[in-house]
Design an enzyme around this catalytic site. Structure first.
Site, short mmCIF file in Angstrom:
data_model
loop_
_atom_site.label_atom_id
_atom_site.label_comp_id
_atom_site.label_asym_id
_atom_site.label_seq_id
_atom_site.Cartn_x
_atom_site.Cartn_y
_atom_site.Cartn_z
N HIS A 361 0.74 -0.97 0.14
CA HIS A 361 -0.16 0.00 0.09
C HIS A 361 0.81 1.11 -0.05
O HIS A 361 1.54 1.42 0.89
CB HIS A 361 -0.85 0.05 1.25
CG HIS A 361 -1.80 -1.03 1.16
ND1 HIS A 361 -2.51 -1.76 2.30
CD2 HIS A 361 -2.61 -1.84 0.15
CE1 HIS A 361 -3.41 -2.52 2.01
NE2 HIS A 361 -3.50 -2.51 0.71
N GLU A 364 1.52 3.49 3.04
CA GLU A 364 2.01 2.97 4.43
C GLU A 364 3.52 2.96 4.29
O GLU A 364 4.10 2.14 3.67
CB GLU A 364 1.29 1.53 4.66
CG GLU A 364 -0.20 1.63 4.69
CD GLU A 364 -0.87 0.25 4.62
OE1 GLU A 364 -0.17 -0.92 4.60
OE2 GLU A 364 -1.93 0.15 4.84
N HIS A 499 3.65 -3.56 5.30
CA HIS A 499 2.21 -4.16 5.69
C HIS A 499 1.63 -4.56 4.30
O HIS A 499 1.82 -3.87 3.44
CB HIS A 499 1.35 -3.66 6.80
CG HIS A 499 -0.10 -3.88 6.36
ND1 HIS A 499 -0.82 -4.67 7.13
CD2 HIS A 499 -0.94 -3.16 5.60
CE1 HIS A 499 -1.99 -4.69 6.64
NE2 HIS A 499 -2.11 -3.73 5.83
N GLU A 518 1.79 -6.04 10.89
CA GLU A 518 1.13 -4.89 10.84
C GLU A 518 2.22 -3.60 11.99
O GLU A 518 2.43 -4.11 12.64
CB GLU A 518 -0.22 -4.86 11.74
CG GLU A 518 -1.05 -6.02 11.25
CD GLU A 518 -1.88 -5.50 9.88
OE1 GLU A 518 -1.68 -4.51 9.41
OE2 GLU A 518 -2.63 -6.20 9.23
#
Length: 661
Positions: A361, A364, A499, A518
């Site tokens: 992503h 992130e 993540h 995470e």
């Protein structure tokens, strides 16, 4: 496995970053009326700026009148269809101001840059006990939920919703943060309520400050000397930054919503920009110092800076590093990998391959920076002669992919860590969520297991790609295809994704055991938080890489030629998942301490079984196999070579034919 659990336990506390509720607009909900509700004027006669200890007239909670007056201002509603953004939006800053009275017109400088880092509402550095409010609709909408980018639950009436919301009858709401130390407040970022059921957001607010939570003074308009009214939000998700006309030094800061949507309530999520200041009287305990002693480049790197940094690491440690690309993004940015090993560029027989993947992503950012820090650290410590790092890079081949989605990251990077929001930059440039773009191999395996077809008919390892996934018109991102081909090309044993979740694709399509980690409560932490985030995760990153030495390893060879046998199957009794050998015949099987019955088999060979013990001491334990060709395989090879069949083999074949007849 205990070793892997240990590695996971040492990672920084995790919060699910990819599970937030979708925006309400995506569910086809009708937008609310844009009529605003305004509370009574508060803090209209605050003390002069030079006398901050004087409270504003009225109640000492920041209100100037006991009577509540509500005025409805109707506005024309123009509905426009939202278009998909192909370029990042400019920074949303307080310009021009929103005000409903002559009081509070805000003068702002032409150019504004936030000079102070976030206080830490989003990253949970600010605890729940430091947040207060005048009222709350429910516990799930309490002040502890007023954190920037916090997400709501998916169920209607979920216990934890995505904002602080005052009671609807509260006409003079306020939201307060206790910094616990003298602090130089410089700005505020706000969002509306994240919810799939409601539209709620504050459209303007005032700001007050206090040193004791009893006496308050307000932020004043520089040119007019009146209360400043700051414009807030016009949708639930876009973060809006307001810089104070003049920074204020205080312990407490209070936001006082002035207007909000009709039919809703004063709801907001916020982050406070603040710089710590020294306390000459030493009245407050000093905040713990955060940081790292490692000489690393602690900042956010866009694509150009990332490429430059990887080149610098390679030039500093040319004997143990290699930079290569596994493909390109949709916009043509290369997916760079840093390889670190004592023999970069080649697979050494018996040496396991490990990978870290980050940036699936694009918004992130922490995983990306951790991998850039890790490659710097490994290079520095190897040159320094650190025995742990030296052993790691001598016995293991490490691959670091810091940015799987560079297109999305560039979008997020331009917006900045506090203003990027929850979703902008998450997807690649095609709008594909790479986290869910890998083929679903779980469902066909589970169905085959339910039908009793595993492993005799359907294998429990190296499941092929589904037919639909290989079609020319399949919706597969170029970044996803590049990673899959990378997996197929290198015999990875262990991996972690920082993540995202390729689901179980890596485990079912290849030999590689993979977990998803995470990272952080803040998707895009401020640069000043990177040193502490590195310290939070450094030991775990190293420990997890070392787990590849836990279990058994060996080479499966042809008994006659001593050549390695590729694609031989290694099965462990009692574990319904096999692995296969690499092209040189070597394999690795992660196992916890214990006694195991292991069988090696290959097409054209008789299988071989042996007992292998994994001790508690660090391994891996050697467990080699020599396989003998079957008569049929020997005959096939002889006939292919044009040789005569030996008498003993001919007699054996005749006996087998007789038994068959």
């Amino acid at each position: 496995m205990w070793g892997l659990l240990l590695a996971l336990a040492t990672f920084a506390p995790a919060v699910g970053l990819g599970l937030g509720a979708p925006g309400a607009s995506g569910l086809g909900l009708a937008p609310p009326a844009t009529t605003e509700v305004r509370g009574s004027a508060r803090g209209s006669t605050p003390a002069p700026q030079s006398s901050p200890v004087q409270p504003p007239a009225g109640k000492d909670n920041g209100t100037s009148e006991r009577h509540v007056r509500i005025r409805i201002v109707k506005k024309k509603v123009i509905m426009k269809k939202r278009k998909k953004l192909t370029h990042p939006r400019p920074m949303v800053t307080a310009r021009p101001p929103v005000t409903t009275t002559p009081v509070g017109v805000l003068d702002l400088p032409e150019e504004q840059e936030p000079g102070c880092p976030p206080l830490g509402l989003e990253s949970l550095q600010v605890s729940d006990s430091q947040l207060e409010a005048s009222s709350s609709q429910s516990f799930g909408l309490g002040p502890h939920r007023g954190r920037l980018n916090i997400q709501s639950g998916l169920e209607d009436g979920d216990l934890y919703d995505g904002a602080w919301c005052a009671e609807q009858q509260d006409a003079e709401p306020w939201f307060q943060v206790d910094a616990r130390h003298p602090t130089r407040f410089s700005g505020i970022i706000t969002q509306g309520r994240n919810s799939v059921w409601r539209y709620d957001w504050v459209t303007s607010y005032k700001v007050q400050f206090s040193n004791d939570s009893q006496t308050w003074w307000g932020s004043r308009n520089c040119s007019r000397g009146m209360d400043a009214v700051f414009p807030a939000n016009s949708d639930p998700e876009t973060p809006v930054l307001n810089l104070l006309p003049e920074p204020q030094v205080a312990r407490f800061i209070r936001l006082l919503p002035q207007t909000w949507l009709q039919g809703g309530a004063a709801c907001l999520r916020t982050e406070i920009l603040a710089c710590p200041v020294s306390d000459p009287n030493d009245l407050f305990p000093k905040a713990p110092a955060l940081g790292s002693s490692d000489p690393l480049d602690f900042r956010h790197h866009n694509y150009k800076a990332m490429r430059k940094l990887m080149k610098q690491v390679n030039e500093k440690c040319p004997n143990i590093t290699r930079v290569y690309s596994i493909g390109k993004s949709h916009q043509g940015l290369k997916l760079y990998v840093m390889e670190m090993s004592d023999q970069p560029g080649e697979h050494e027989l018996g040496e396991p391959e490990v990978r870290y993947v980050a940036g699936m992503h694009g918004n992130e950012a922490l995983g990306r920076e951790l991998l850039l820090l890790l490659m710097q650290f490994l290079c520095h410590e190897f040159l320094r002669g650190d025995p742990r790092v030296t052993r790691l890079l001598t016995e293991t081949r490490v691959h670091l992919l810091p940015s799987m989605n560079p297109d999305g990251y560039e979008t997020a990077f331009r917006r900045g860590s506090e203003l990027v929001g929850w979703a902008e930059g998450r997807w690649n440039h095609q709008g594909i969520d790479l986290n869910h773009n890998f083929a679903d191999l779980n469902t066909p395996l589970w169905e085959a297991e339910d039908d009793g077809l595993v492993p005799d008919t359907v294998p429990n390892h190296h499941l092929p790609l589904p037919t639909y996934y290989t079609l020319p018109n399949a919706t597969v991102a170029p970044e996803t295809r590049a990673v899959i081909e990378w997996m197929q090309r290198i015999p990875f044993v262990l991996s972690a994704n920082l993540h995202g979740g390729m689901n179980d694709f890596s485990y079912l399509h290849t030999n590689c055991f993979e977990i998803t980690v995470e990272l952080s409560c803040d998707k895009f932490p401020h640069e000043n938080e990177l040193p502490q985030e590195w310290e939070n995760n450094k030991e775990a990153l190293l420990t997890y890489l070392e787990q590849v030495r836990m279990g058994i390893t060996g080479v499966v060879r042809d008994k006659d030629t001593e050549l390695g046998i590729a694609d031989a199957v290694i099965a462990v009794e009692g574990i319904n998942h096999d692995v296969t050998t690499a092209w040189g015949g070597d394999y690795w099987r992660l196992l916890t301490p214990g006694d195991y019955v292991v069988t090696a088999s290959a097409e054209g060979y008789h299988p071989a079984t042996r007992n292998c013990r994994v001790p508690f001491e660090e391994g891996p334990v050697p467990c080699n196999f020599h396989l003998t060709k079957t008569p049929k395989q020997r005959l096939r090879e002889l006939l292919a070579a044009g040789a005569k069949v030996p008498p003993d083999l001919r007699r054996r074949l005749e006996r087998l034919r007789g038994q068959k007849n």
